[in-house]
Design a protein around this motif. Structure first.
Motif, mmCIF file in Angstrom:
data_model
loop_
_atom_site.group_PDB
_atom_site.id
_atom_site.type_symbol
_atom_site.label_atom_id
_atom_site.label_comp_id
_atom_site.label_asym_id
_atom_site.label_seq_id
_atom_site.Cartn_x
_atom_site.Cartn_y
_atom_site.Cartn_z
ATOM 1 N N PRO A 401 0.673 5.993 -16.411
ATOM 2 C CA PRO A 401 -0.005 4.659 -16.192
ATOM 3 C C PRO A 401 -0.408 4.256 -14.636
ATOM 4 O O PRO A 401 0.581 4.625 -13.959
ATOM 5 C CB PRO A 401 1.011 3.492 -16.583
ATOM 6 C CG PRO A 401 2.473 4.291 -16.706
ATOM 7 C CD PRO A 401 2.223 5.751 -16.852
ATOM 8 N N ALA A 402 -1.404 3.959 -14.473
ATOM 9 C CA ALA A 402 -1.709 3.758 -12.971
ATOM 10 C C ALA A 402 -1.343 2.128 -12.635
ATOM 11 O O ALA A 402 -1.078 1.380 -13.355
ATOM 12 C CB ALA A 402 -3.477 3.708 -12.855
ATOM 13 N N PRO A 409 4.245 -0.099 -10.126
ATOM 14 C CA PRO A 409 3.995 0.724 -11.276
ATOM 15 C C PRO A 409 4.756 0.647 -12.393
ATOM 16 O O PRO A 409 5.789 0.356 -12.545
ATOM 17 C CB PRO A 409 4.222 2.240 -10.537
ATOM 18 C CG PRO A 409 4.238 1.741 -8.904
ATOM 19 C CD PRO A 409 4.842 0.437 -8.987
ATOM 20 N N LEU A 410 3.838 0.863 -13.546
ATOM 21 C CA LEU A 410 4.673 0.896 -14.924
ATOM 22 C C LEU A 410 5.576 1.825 -15.035
ATOM 23 O O LEU A 410 5.171 2.951 -15.034
ATOM 24 C CB LEU A 410 3.302 0.438 -15.845
ATOM 25 C CG LEU A 410 3.901 0.475 -17.459
ATOM 26 C CD1 LEU A 410 4.648 -0.734 -17.777
ATOM 27 C CD2 LEU A 410 2.835 0.703 -18.399
ATOM 28 N N ARG A 411 6.621 1.483 -15.821
ATOM 29 C CA ARG A 411 7.468 2.582 -16.268
ATOM 30 C C ARG A 411 8.014 2.356 -17.522
ATOM 31 O O ARG A 411 8.360 1.233 -18.079
ATOM 32 C CB ARG A 411 8.886 2.579 -15.357
ATOM 33 C CG ARG A 411 8.626 3.234 -13.987
ATOM 34 C CD ARG A 411 10.036 3.360 -13.073
ATOM 35 N NE ARG A 411 10.775 4.243 -13.710
ATOM 36 C CZ ARG A 411 12.227 4.475 -13.287
ATOM 37 N NH1 ARG A 411 12.685 3.814 -12.438
ATOM 38 N NH2 ARG A 411 12.830 5.224 -13.924
ATOM 39 N N VAL A 429 9.896 -1.643 -20.970
ATOM 40 C CA VAL A 429 9.314 -1.277 -19.834
ATOM 41 C C VAL A 429 9.931 -2.031 -18.470
ATOM 42 O O VAL A 429 10.710 -2.938 -18.631
ATOM 43 C CB VAL A 429 7.871 -1.386 -19.660
ATOM 44 C CG1 VAL A 429 6.934 -0.687 -20.809
ATOM 45 C CG2 VAL A 429 7.434 -2.928 -19.776
ATOM 46 N N ASN A 430 9.537 -1.716 -17.369
ATOM 47 C CA ASN A 430 10.300 -2.307 -16.128
ATOM 48 C C ASN A 430 9.551 -3.632 -16.035
ATOM 49 O O ASN A 430 10.156 -4.603 -15.507
ATOM 50 C CB ASN A 430 9.994 -1.493 -15.055
ATOM 51 C CG ASN A 430 8.752 -1.172 -14.627
ATOM 52 O OD1 ASN A 430 7.822 -0.829 -15.287
ATOM 53 N ND2 ASN A 430 8.073 -0.974 -13.352
ATOM 54 N N ASP A 431 8.416 -3.769 -16.182
ATOM 55 C CA ASP A 431 7.511 -5.006 -15.944
ATOM 56 C C ASP A 431 6.373 -5.259 -16.985
ATOM 57 O O ASP A 431 5.150 -4.452 -16.762
ATOM 58 C CB ASP A 431 6.993 -5.138 -14.534
ATOM 59 C CG ASP A 431 6.440 -6.548 -14.360
ATOM 60 O OD1 ASP A 431 6.406 -7.292 -15.132
ATOM 61 O OD2 ASP A 431 6.203 -6.727 -13.151
ATOM 62 N N VAL A 435 1.281 -3.620 -17.672
ATOM 63 C CA VAL A 435 0.494 -3.228 -18.749
ATOM 64 C C VAL A 435 -0.929 -3.483 -18.567
ATOM 65 O O VAL A 435 -1.242 -4.609 -18.976
ATOM 66 C CB VAL A 435 1.373 -3.278 -20.016
ATOM 67 C CG1 VAL A 435 0.508 -2.438 -20.975
ATOM 68 C CG2 VAL A 435 2.696 -2.823 -19.940
ATOM 69 N N HIS A 436 -1.676 -2.544 -18.292
ATOM 70 C CA HIS A 436 -3.224 -2.722 -18.172
ATOM 71 C C HIS A 436 -3.437 -2.528 -19.832
ATOM 72 O O HIS A 436 -3.143 -1.636 -20.528
ATOM 73 C CB HIS A 436 -3.802 -1.807 -17.549
ATOM 74 C CG HIS A 436 -5.294 -2.182 -17.507
ATOM 75 N ND1 HIS A 436 -6.400 -1.515 -17.979
ATOM 76 C CD2 HIS A 436 -5.884 -2.844 -16.362
ATOM 77 C CE1 HIS A 436 -7.471 -2.062 -17.661
ATOM 78 N NE2 HIS A 436 -7.202 -2.866 -16.548
#
Length: 471
Positions: A401-402, A409-411, A429-431, A435-436
């Motif tokens: 993920p960009a 940055p998404l994890r 996920v972390n945040d 997420v786009h």
């Protein structure tokens, strides 16, 4: 199913203002003029843990389209009282609870009396809401509405918001118990709804499946007004078919019965497992077809796009060729070009199979049912957590993920399936804000590739992993 609460009242008593306040957004057009609301509007809301669907029934228009408040000034024909009663009857038949809205400033009118007389004879719970009680003097005047014989009136001001909490308390108390609203459906019986614009052949398709005339079939749009449930056996499998009224664009929805028909159709989609979206092959894809497909997609239902009246479309092609019958391969080519055009217009449901059929001749009717049953089974697929995470981690490795602007940055840590019908997945996920939407679509496509979620919507949610879990 969510219970249904209908707002009934004569024009310009503040129904749309109250509706907008309850829904939380300006959905209904509000003007200080009788007859402003022309379309049926509905939306979901909740109070004290109970969800329900609220309907703004509009400004009780005459069949001529002239607001009832202008009758007499224009000299147009029409019986105000007959119309008021017919509109109220529709609301009574459809709703679980009725809000009878009156105007605290003007007191009881002849139109109020007519509606109240009808409501007194019904078995539906009625809550009287005296709107526009904007000051202490008007709140005292509300006692006049005891004279309607419908119990204690509740004084409210839709504009100021005062009294609306008390009104909602009374509505929730009058709602049927939640257990009664739960349909006692056998999970082993797939529910299939036949939906589409008016006059695309929905009732004809139902009759073709049943082999006899269960529904009225007519070339006049809007013949079917109610959602009709019919149980049928296909092989050894029972199927519940739901025939619905046609769904029109909101601006073309007529007064009276048709307003409620649209709601019933939308609720039929909510009830079903698989929706058969009928498109008229001789007319092509219309904007409203796309709108209905969007409703099905948003609700996460299974869907089959059925190009009905394919025999008529082929006759048109032959007629264009001056009666010369084309090569047999031409029909296949025309179907493929039609399919590509549909896929381009309905690209938000790329998972939907497309079947060319004719309810009149029975062409591909069996294939429709076979496909619907496959989709219904797929909606109950459970994916092992270990296999799910293998697919997810591989997808992340292939396309990391960009970073989204101003976000970390998404994890993606792991995923799990939380429910079926529709298949629902939660990604930790972390945040979630990182997420786009394009990456969400990418992950959905990977799940479809890996687990063949054929013909059905799936749902994906993103949740933040707690700090404790991260440690």
């Amino acid at each position: 199913m969510k219970p249904l609460v209908a707002i009934v009242g004569r024009p310009n008593v503040g129904k749309s203002t109250f509706f907008n306040r309850m829904i939380g957004e300006r959905v209904a057009i509000v003007e200080d003029m009788p007859g402003t609301t022309r379309d049926r509007l509905y939306g979901d809301t909740d109070w004290n843990g109970r969800e329900f669907t609220l309907i703004d029934t509009g400004g009780l228009e005459l069949g001529s389209g002239i607001p009832v408040g202008q009758v007499g000034l224009t000299g147009q024909p029409g019986d105000l009282m007959d119309h008021v009663m017919s509109q109220a009857q529709l609301a009574i038949e459809e709703a679980d609870v009725i809000i009878f809205m009156v105007d605290a400033r003007s007191g009881i009118t002849a139109a109020d009396d007519e509606v109240a007389d009808l409501l007194r004879r019904s078995t539906k719970p009625v809550v009287v809401a005296a709107n526009k009680a904007d000051n202490a003097e008007r709140r005292l005047d509300v006692v006049e509405f005891y004279g309607l014989g419908l119990g204690e009136p509740t004084d409210i001001s839709s504009i100021q918001g005062t009294g609306t909490g008390d009104l909602l308390d009374r509505i929730v108390e009058a709602l049927p118990p939640a257990s009664e609203m739960e349909e006692e459906e056998d999970e082993n019986i797939p529910r299939i709804a036949i939906v589409g614009r008016p006059n695309v052949g929905k009732s004809s398709l139902l009759n073709a499946v049943l082999g006899f005339k269960r529904s009225i079939v007519s070339n006049v749009p809007g013949t079917t007004r109610d959602a009709i449930d019919t149980e049928v056996e296909f092989g050894e499998q029972k199927i519940k078919l739901i025939d619905t009224a046609g769904i029109r664009r909101r601006g073309r929805i007529g007064v009276g019965v048709e307003k409620y028909s649209v709601l019933r159709s939308t609720r039929a989609i909510e009830r079903c497992d698989v929706a058969l979206l009928l498109i008229d092959a001789s007319e092509g894809l219309a904007a409203q077809d796309t709108h209905i497909a969007g409703i099905i997609h948003e609700m996460g239902k299974g869907v089959i796009v059925i190009v009905n009246k394919w025999d008529i479309a082929q006759e048109q092609i032959r007629a264009e060729r001056e009666g010369i019958y084309p090569d047999p391969d031409d029909e296949i080519q025309s179907a493929e070009s039609y399919r590509k055009a549909l896929m381009g217009a309905l690209k938000f449901i790329p998972y939907a199979p497309i079947i060319f059929a004719s309810a009149k001749t029975g062409y591909h009717i069996k294939s429709i049912l076979e496909t619907a049953l496959k989709i219904s089974d797929m909606r109950y697929l459970r994916v092992p957590t270990s296999r799910l995470n293998e697919v997810v981690q591989e997808a992340v490795r292939r396309h990391h993920p960009a970073a989204v602007t101003a976000m970390k940055p998404l994890r993606v840590y792991y995923a799990t399936q939380t429910r079926v019908n529709p298949p629902t997945f939660v990604f930790f996920v972390n945040d979630p804000r990182s997420v786009h939407f394009s990456y969400e679509r990418y992950l959905e496509n990977r799940l479809r590739e890996a687990f063949s979620f054929y013909g059905t919507g799936i749902r994906i949610f993103f949740r933040a992993r707690s700090s404790k879990e991260e440690r």
